[in-house]
Design a protein around this motif. Structure first.
Motif, PDB file in Angstrom:
ATOM      1  N   UNK A 289       2.896   6.041   1.615  1.00 52.33           N
ATOM      2  CA  UNK A 289       2.246   4.873   2.219  1.00 52.33           C
ATOM      3  C   UNK A 289       3.278   3.937   2.840  1.00 52.33           C
ATOM      4  N   UNK A 290       2.869   3.277   3.911  1.00 62.34           N
ATOM      5  CA  UNK A 290       3.781   2.346   4.587  1.00 62.34           C
ATOM      6  C   UNK A 290       2.971   1.191   5.162  1.00 62.34           C
ATOM      7  N   UNK A 291       3.387  -0.048   4.864  1.00 57.00           N
ATOM      8  CA  UNK A 291       2.746  -1.252   5.377  1.00 57.00           C
ATOM      9  C   UNK A 291       3.730  -1.939   6.322  1.00 57.00           C
ATOM     10  N   UNK A 292       3.302  -2.161   7.554  1.00 59.14           N
ATOM     11  CA  UNK A 292       4.173  -2.723   8.584  1.00 59.14           C
ATOM     12  C   UNK A 292       3.697  -4.122   8.952  1.00 59.14           C
ATOM     13  N   UNK A 293       4.627  -5.040   9.065  1.00 56.76           N
ATOM     14  CA  UNK A 293       4.307  -6.397   9.514  1.00 56.76           C
ATOM     15  C   UNK A 293       4.316  -6.408  11.041  1.00 56.76           C
ATOM     16  N   UNK A 294       3.135  -6.363  11.640  1.00 59.66           N
ATOM     17  CA  UNK A 294       3.048  -6.272  13.099  1.00 59.66           C
ATOM     18  C   UNK A 294       3.576  -7.518  13.782  1.00 59.66           C
ATOM     19  N   UNK A 295       3.633  -8.643  13.069  1.00 60.73           N
ATOM     20  CA  UNK A 295       4.128  -9.888  13.667  1.00 60.73           C
ATOM     21  C   UNK A 295       5.649  -9.979  13.640  1.00 60.73           C
ATOM     22  N   UNK A 296       6.290  -9.049  12.937  1.00 59.67           N
ATOM     23  CA  UNK A 296       7.752  -9.030  12.844  1.00 59.67           C
ATOM     24  C   UNK A 296       8.309  -8.176  13.986  1.00 59.67           C
ATOM     25  N   UNK A 297       8.941  -8.829  14.929  1.00 62.99           N
ATOM     26  CA  UNK A 297       9.446  -8.126  16.118  1.00 62.99           C
ATOM     27  C   UNK A 297      10.463  -7.050  15.756  1.00 62.99           C
ATOM     28  N   UNK A 298      11.174  -7.240  14.653  1.00 67.41           N
ATOM     29  CA  UNK A 298      12.201  -6.259  14.274  1.00 67.41           C
ATOM     30  C   UNK A 298      11.577  -4.926  13.837  1.00 67.41           C
TER      31      UNK A 298
ATOM     32  N   UNK B  73      -0.553   1.308   7.578  1.00 66.30           N
ATOM     33  CA  UNK B  73      -1.410   0.196   7.994  1.00 66.30           C
ATOM     34  C   UNK B  73      -0.525  -1.007   8.271  1.00 66.30           C
ATOM     35  N   UNK B  74      -1.139  -2.067   8.774  1.00 66.25           N
ATOM     36  CA  UNK B  74      -0.389  -3.292   9.056  1.00 66.25           C
ATOM     37  C   UNK B  74      -0.608  -4.302   7.935  1.00 66.25           C
ATOM     38  N   UNK B  75       0.270  -5.266   7.854  1.00 63.83           N
ATOM     39  CA  UNK B  75       0.217  -6.273   6.793  1.00 63.83           C
ATOM     40  C   UNK B  75      -1.041  -7.128   6.956  1.00 63.83           C
ATOM     41  N   UNK B  76      -1.970  -6.925   6.049  1.00 62.19           N
ATOM     42  CA  UNK B  76      -3.254  -7.610   6.079  1.00 62.19           C
ATOM     43  C   UNK B  76      -3.916  -7.364   4.726  1.00 62.19           C
ATOM     44  N   UNK B  77      -4.394  -8.414   4.084  1.00 51.96           N
ATOM     45  CA  UNK B  77      -4.944  -8.272   2.731  1.00 51.96           C
ATOM     46  C   UNK B  77      -6.052  -7.228   2.673  1.00 51.96           C
ATOM     47  N   UNK B  78      -6.953  -7.259   3.655  1.00 57.74           N
ATOM     48  CA  UNK B  78      -8.091  -6.340   3.635  1.00 57.74           C
ATOM     49  C   UNK B  78      -7.648  -4.906   3.906  1.00 57.74           C
ATOM     50  N   UNK B  79      -6.784  -4.716   4.908  1.00 59.70           N
ATOM     51  CA  UNK B  79      -6.300  -3.359   5.209  1.00 59.70           C
ATOM     52  C   UNK B  79      -5.563  -2.771   4.006  1.00 59.70           C
ATOM     53  N   UNK B  80      -4.775  -3.609   3.347  1.00 55.06           N
ATOM     54  CA  UNK B  80      -3.990  -3.119   2.217  1.00 55.06           C
ATOM     55  C   UNK B  80      -4.875  -2.766   1.021  1.00 55.06           C
ATOM     56  N   UNK B  81      -5.951  -3.517   0.819  1.00 56.49           N
ATOM     57  CA  UNK B  81      -6.898  -3.159  -0.246  1.00 56.49           C
ATOM     58  C   UNK B  81      -7.606  -1.844   0.091  1.00 56.49           C
TER      59      UNK B  81
END
Length: 601
Positions: free
Chosen positions: A458-467, A432-440
């Protein structure tokens, strides 16, 4: 000598004076009696009269005071009867929105802050109204050919750009050509098979290759000015100065883009009311959109009174702000939802029984409770506004049935409680992407699915991080077994883009790689049918097939959570909105502060 003799005579006369004590006392008593009588007559009796007078005076003072108070109350009552409180005119509304502002060109709007500015600056052929229905904006009349392949749109002739030039059919044709050209790199896609022709200055004609019932809903794109950008190569549009100093035709015009910090993480876009707006001048004089990097920055901006509103807040933040007497919180469902998308092409989830097992093992009610309990349910590929009638229901939570399905699929529990098949562990990659609701939601699902003996990475990705390159590295190659993600469906029930097998490609939106011939036929037929009742029947048929195939699990309907100061009028959260940016469709009537007006007799 004579004077001495006179003095002697007086002295001798004085010595001869006799003093009668009795007579003197008598006279003194007489004087005393007379004095007391006079005191009673002229002082004490008049003093008692004065007290009576004081009582009378006090009575009249109180009486006059009551009359004055009664007159004042009557006046206040009369004023209240003929006066009312209304929103103040000419005020400023400032809102904080999460996400950077890298461009003000609406074709490239990609963050909530950019989308908010786009809605305020630019006009569209159609817009959604407060009831969630499609309505005219630039359009004045629409004619559809009998075969539903030609749409002739007559535009309003009273629309001006903010620089005074008239908006014409040339601008609509120009914008559409930009959307058709992939070198433009616009966020809006799907126009490559549509032909557009200018019929006269205020009439355009769209020609479709095949019938497409929801075509009018596609005409909600922002229109750009040809007289400013017409000579710019399409591939250079994004880098043009227009992206920092836009000219639109919407209810507000651009004034200033202000960097609050050198890093540009906090930027203020200052807008002024367009007094010549074709649908009437806004009641607000100014709107300011503050872009901030995250929710903590939003809350800080509210605390410092930099803004009197904010959107895109989490459920937790909403609960905190709802306890503050300064604010009014609103949570509005939008036409989209969060799903657990099951990759039908993955080695494990290509088995329908395994997908059905995950479906039965998912307690969506628990997911929604973890998010706060007020989150709307969404069990289907449609929202409640999109289908009606005999709507199918998702299978109920049943852990025993889920275990049975895995057993039937050959995934057996070993002595350690792990599911194994042919010596291989049942292990899923959940992203999922980095988001409080998605992560819950992710945390809740992991707890439920692990009860089946499934191992999970499980893997949480920061979609706003271009890297981290989320789109290219994760979405396009479908590098997951399960993706917890939001799908923005839209107001029309056409979900072809999300579930038709032709869209299971790198740049497509079928993120579950779902493929079913019958489902494809239903979706293709439904989008070419104009009759609402028949379309509804077909979409219900697709929903039943979708639930049986279990290409995804609906978790909850998305909402846009916002907060405004109690001094803000004109919005109460009752509008039906399709996407977060459409909160501003009623901006003409927003005000900040109060004023007194007289009622019409």
């Amino acid at each position: 000598m004579a004077s001495d003799t006179d003095q002697e005579r007086r002295w001798r006369r004085f010595q001869k004076i006799s003093f009668d004590k009795k007579q003197t006392l008598k006279r003194i008593r007489k004087v005393e009696v007379t004095s007391i009588r006079h005191a009673h007559k002229f002082v004490l009796k008049r003093w008692r009269n004065l007290r009576d007078v004081r009582r009378i005076v006090a009575f009249w003072i109180v009486t006059v005071g009551c009359l004055i108070a009664a007159a004042g109350l009557q006046l206040a009552w009369d004023r209240q009867s003929y006066q009312a409180e209304a929103g103040a005119l000419g005020s400023t509304y400032a809102e904080a929105a999460i996400g950077p502002i890298q461009t003000l060109n609406p074709l490239f709007a990609d963050t909530p802050a950019e989308e908010a500015v786009s809605r305020l600056l630019f006009s569209r052929i159609f817009v959604y109204d407060a009831t969630g229905n499609l309505n005219y904006d630039l359009a004045k009349k629409v004619e559809v050919s009998q075969d539903s392949l030609v749409y002739t749109i007559t535009l309003r002739s009273d629309v001006s750009w903010h620089d005074g030039r008239t908006l014409t059919a040339d601008d609509v044709v120009f914008t559409t050509e930009l959307l058709k050209d992939t070198s433009t790199r616009a966020q809006i896609r799907g126009w490559d098979t549509i032909d557009i022709t200018k019929k006269d200055d205020f009439v355009v004609e769209f020609k479709l290759k095949s019938a497409y019932a929801p075509f009018e809903s596609a005409l909600t794109f922002p229109v750009l000015p040809k007289h400013i950008l017409g000579d710019v190569p399409h591939e250079s549009i994004r880098e043009h100065s227009f992206s920092n100093t836009p000219i639109g035709s919407g209810p507000f015009s651009f004034r200033l883009l202000q960097d609050i910090e050198a890093s540009s993480e906090r930027r203020f876009v200052h807008l002024s009311a367009n007094k010549d707006y074709y649908r009437g001048a806004p009641k607000l004089a100014r709107v300011q959109i503050l872009s901030v990097p995250d929710e903590a920055a939003v809350l800080n901006a509210l605390k410092l009174n930099e803004v009197n509103g904010a959107s895109g807040l989490s459920v937790a933040a909403m609960k905190t702000l709802s306890q503050n007497q300064r604010y009014r919180t609103m949570s509005q469902p939008i036409q989209g939802g969060v799903y657990a998308l099951l990759n039908n092409d993955s080695e494990i989830l290509s088995d329908k029984k395994v997908r059905q097992a995950l479906q039965r093992a998912t307690n969506v009610e628990e997911v929604r409770q973890k998010l706060g309990g007020d989150v709307p349910a969404l069990d289907l590929p449609y929202t409640d506004l999109q289908v009606s009638g005999n709507v199918p229901k998702a299978p109920s939570f049943n852990l025993n049935e889920a275990k049975k399905l895995l057993d039937e699929a050959g995934w057996k529990l070993d002595d350690s409680g792990t599911r194994m098949k042919d010596g291989k562990e049942l292990r899923l990659s959940v992203v999922t992407t980095k988001n409080d609701e998605y992560q819950k939601a992710l945390e809740t699902l992991l707890g439920q699915w692990r009860q089946l003996g499934i191992s999970i990475d499980e893997r949480v990705i920061d979609a706003s991080d271009a890297t981290q390159n989320f789109v290219q590295a994760t979405l396009q190659p479908r590098a997951y077994d399960v993706l917890i993600y939001q799908l923005m469906i839209g107001r029309d029930p056409d979900v072809f883009a999300f579930w038709h097998s032709s869209q299971a490609v790198a740049r497509g939106l079928n993120l579950a790689n779902y493929a079913n011939d019958l489902a494809d036929d239903i979706l293709t037929s439904a989008r070419s049918t104009r009759g609402a009742a028949l379309r509804n029947t077909k979409h219900l048929a697709f929903a039943r097939q979708w639930l049986d195939d279990a290409p995804a699990i609906g978790l909850y309907q998305s909402t846009v959570n916002s907060v405004v100061s109690k001094s803000v009028r004109g919005l109460d959260g009752s509008d039906i909105i399709v996407s977060p940016g459409e909160r501003f469709n009623s901006i003409l009537y927003w005000t900040v502060g109060d004023r007194t007006i007289y009622k019409t007799p």
